[in-house]
Design an enzyme around this catalytic site. Sequence first.
Site, PDB file in Angstrom:
ATOM      1  N   MET A 150      42.942  28.285  26.659  1.00 38.55           N
ATOM      2  CA  MET A 150      42.344  29.542  27.110  1.00 38.55           C
ATOM      3  C   MET A 150      41.462  30.172  26.041  1.00 38.55           C
ATOM      4  O   MET A 150      40.498  30.870  26.370  1.00 38.55           O
ATOM      5  CB  MET A 150      43.442  30.515  27.537  1.00 38.55           C
ATOM      6  N   LYS A 163      45.035  27.803  39.109  1.00 38.84           N
ATOM      7  CA  LYS A 163      43.593  28.053  39.221  1.00 38.84           C
ATOM      8  C   LYS A 163      42.892  27.597  37.954  1.00 38.84           C
ATOM      9  O   LYS A 163      43.251  27.999  36.848  1.00 38.84           O
ATOM     10  CB  LYS A 163      43.345  29.550  39.441  1.00 38.84           C
ATOM     11  N   ASP A 210      33.973  31.770  34.414  1.00 35.28           N
ATOM     12  CA  ASP A 210      33.677  32.554  35.613  1.00 35.28           C
ATOM     13  C   ASP A 210      32.620  33.607  35.310  1.00 35.28           C
ATOM     14  O   ASP A 210      32.906  34.649  34.724  1.00 35.28           O
ATOM     15  CB  ASP A 210      34.945  33.231  36.137  1.00 35.28           C
ATOM     16  N   LYS A 236      29.126  39.149  37.153  1.00 35.38           N
ATOM     17  CA  LYS A 236      29.936  40.122  36.425  1.00 35.38           C
ATOM     18  C   LYS A 236      29.073  40.876  35.419  1.00 35.38           C
ATOM     19  O   LYS A 236      28.047  40.354  34.966  1.00 35.38           O
ATOM     20  CB  LYS A 236      31.053  39.407  35.652  1.00 35.38           C
ATOM     21  N   ARG A 270      36.202  32.705  29.794  1.00 34.31           N
ATOM     22  CA  ARG A 270      36.500  31.318  29.429  1.00 34.31           C
ATOM     23  C   ARG A 270      37.971  31.016  29.685  1.00 34.31           C
ATOM     24  O   ARG A 270      38.367  29.844  29.800  1.00 34.31           O
ATOM     25  CB  ARG A 270      36.175  31.076  27.956  1.00 34.31           C
ATOM     26  N   ASP A 296      39.616  31.981  32.363  1.00 34.05           N
ATOM     27  CA  ASP A 296      39.930  32.165  33.782  1.00 34.05           C
ATOM     28  C   ASP A 296      40.607  30.935  34.369  1.00 34.05           C
ATOM     29  O   ASP A 296      40.951  30.922  35.548  1.00 34.05           O
ATOM     30  CB  ASP A 296      38.655  32.497  34.567  1.00 34.05           C
ATOM     31  N   ASP A 352      32.430  36.492  43.349  1.00 33.35           N
ATOM     32  CA  ASP A 352      33.301  36.683  42.186  1.00 33.35           C
ATOM     33  C   ASP A 352      34.782  36.641  42.586  1.00 33.35           C
ATOM     34  O   ASP A 352      35.657  36.748  41.741  1.00 33.35           O
ATOM     35  CB  ASP A 352      32.978  38.010  41.491  1.00 33.35           C
ATOM     36  N   GLU A 357      36.281  33.956  43.677  1.00 33.90           N
ATOM     37  CA  GLU A 357      36.199  32.509  43.875  1.00 33.90           C
ATOM     38  C   GLU A 357      37.522  31.801  43.664  1.00 33.90           C
ATOM     39  O   GLU A 357      37.753  30.714  44.206  1.00 33.90           O
ATOM     40  CB  GLU A 357      35.142  31.912  42.937  1.00 33.90           C
ATOM     41  N   ARG A 399      40.506  32.355  44.722  1.00 34.96           N
ATOM     42  CA  ARG A 399      41.278  32.152  45.946  1.00 34.96           C
ATOM     43  C   ARG A 399      40.688  31.038  46.811  1.00 34.96           C
ATOM     44  O   ARG A 399      41.411  30.424  47.601  1.00 34.96           O
ATOM     45  CB  ARG A 399      41.373  33.465  46.714  1.00 34.96           C
TER      46      ARG A 399
END
Length: 476
Positions: free
Chosen positions: A185, A264, A269, A276, A285, A287, A346, A348, A350
């Site tokens: 992460m 996920k 993102d 965003k 980074r 996400d 944004d 995305e 889901r």
Amino acid sequence: SPLLVLTGCVDYVSTQGLVLGVYESEREDDSLHLTESAAGVDRVLSGKLTELLKISGPGLKKGKSRIFYGLHEDFPCIAVVGLGRNSLGVCGTEYWDTCKENIRAAIAGGCRVLQNHVLTHIEVDGCNDSQSAAEGAVLGLFTYDDLKTKKKTRVTTQLHGSGCVSGWEKGVLYGEGQNLARYLMEAPANHVTPSVFADTITNRLAPYADHVTVHKRSQEWIEEQQMGAFLSVSKGSEEPPVFLELHYNGCPDNAQCPLLLVGKGITFDSGGISLKPPSGMDAMRADMGGAATVCSAIVTAAALNLPINIIGLAPLCENMPSGKANKPGDVVTAKNGKTIQVDNTDAEGRLILADALCYAHSFNPRAIVNAATLTGAMDVALGSAATGVFTNSDWLWEQLHKASVVTGDRVWRMPLFQHYTRQVTDCQLADLNNVGKYSRSGGACTAAAFLREFVTAPHWAHLDIAGVMTNKDEVR
């Protein structure tokens, strides 16, 4: 942390340090009670440790530390850390084992202090709970500085004295598993693309090839599986998507239904066309935190040789703006045939989870747990104190809650009311909308309601980890 410098007869040349714990008095005074290991060191020093603790200031409170130099010939630098009261256990208002959490936090702090003194090896007091002490040591010494020319001192640790060695070893593996997720992460998105992420996990699982199978699925396979929602997100990026599938067989002779974990895996993102704001976008980074935690959990299960069968699924891609990206108002078709109106690109996460959840059911799992840094609304609701859990199963909730009390990674049950389902099914162009009808209201709840439309399993839980994805300053 107060610092006490002693002029002793031992030169500060050794690179070894020692972390010892002390408990607060159960009475309202400043007296301290040494742990078994600390008392042993004090006996070797003829009571000097106790004497110095008394004269160096008021009683050592929880989480505070003092450093003593030149006191012990084997350990020129000793950090003594406050553990709070020894009588504390599971707290009915904090929902964790206070004693364990105090040990983790105190040992982590002590190890960091000694690391800053350029020590390369630290022995750690087991504090009557070697596993928690090991977790604290390993987590506290984590740093991501791979891309810096000047790096922090690399420190090795070991249990001091005669504590529970098996507990220490287990705690080290727990801590290393969490640090693997943190590493993924923290790394920049151009260094951890979907393919690099998959290769990193594959390499970490290589030592356990006898009971772990890894499938790195290509875009062609994703297309064959008709994962239209997942593909709609990935098409905006030049980086090809990857669907990572891990099978850990801890009970190869047991035909038990597996535990299914889904994470996920958005490796960056931008928000897509619904871009965003630039402030804080660098944090996106991380996400793919859901995929990082799921894959790291399987690495840890394999290292511990746990007697359980687990399947992990991680849809991996970037969410980027381009001429091929989803546009607000587009309609895509998920693996189960349901159509989705994408009003916010944004939202995305889901979309890729929807297809992964559909695929998860093909394994007839005993339970499905998905983890995702899914909504800013969860951060607003709970902050960094707890993970929000949405589940259709009281049994699964009890298992998650019990585990959270022991680990200190707290969870809080959130509602899965039909009230929220109606807000995603009341859609102009398709079966579902990827955002709730009232947009900002109950955003974490409408996201969970959306995911529920792709679940038929009786035991499913969605963990929204958006609030706990970063270590904010209130988390010690």
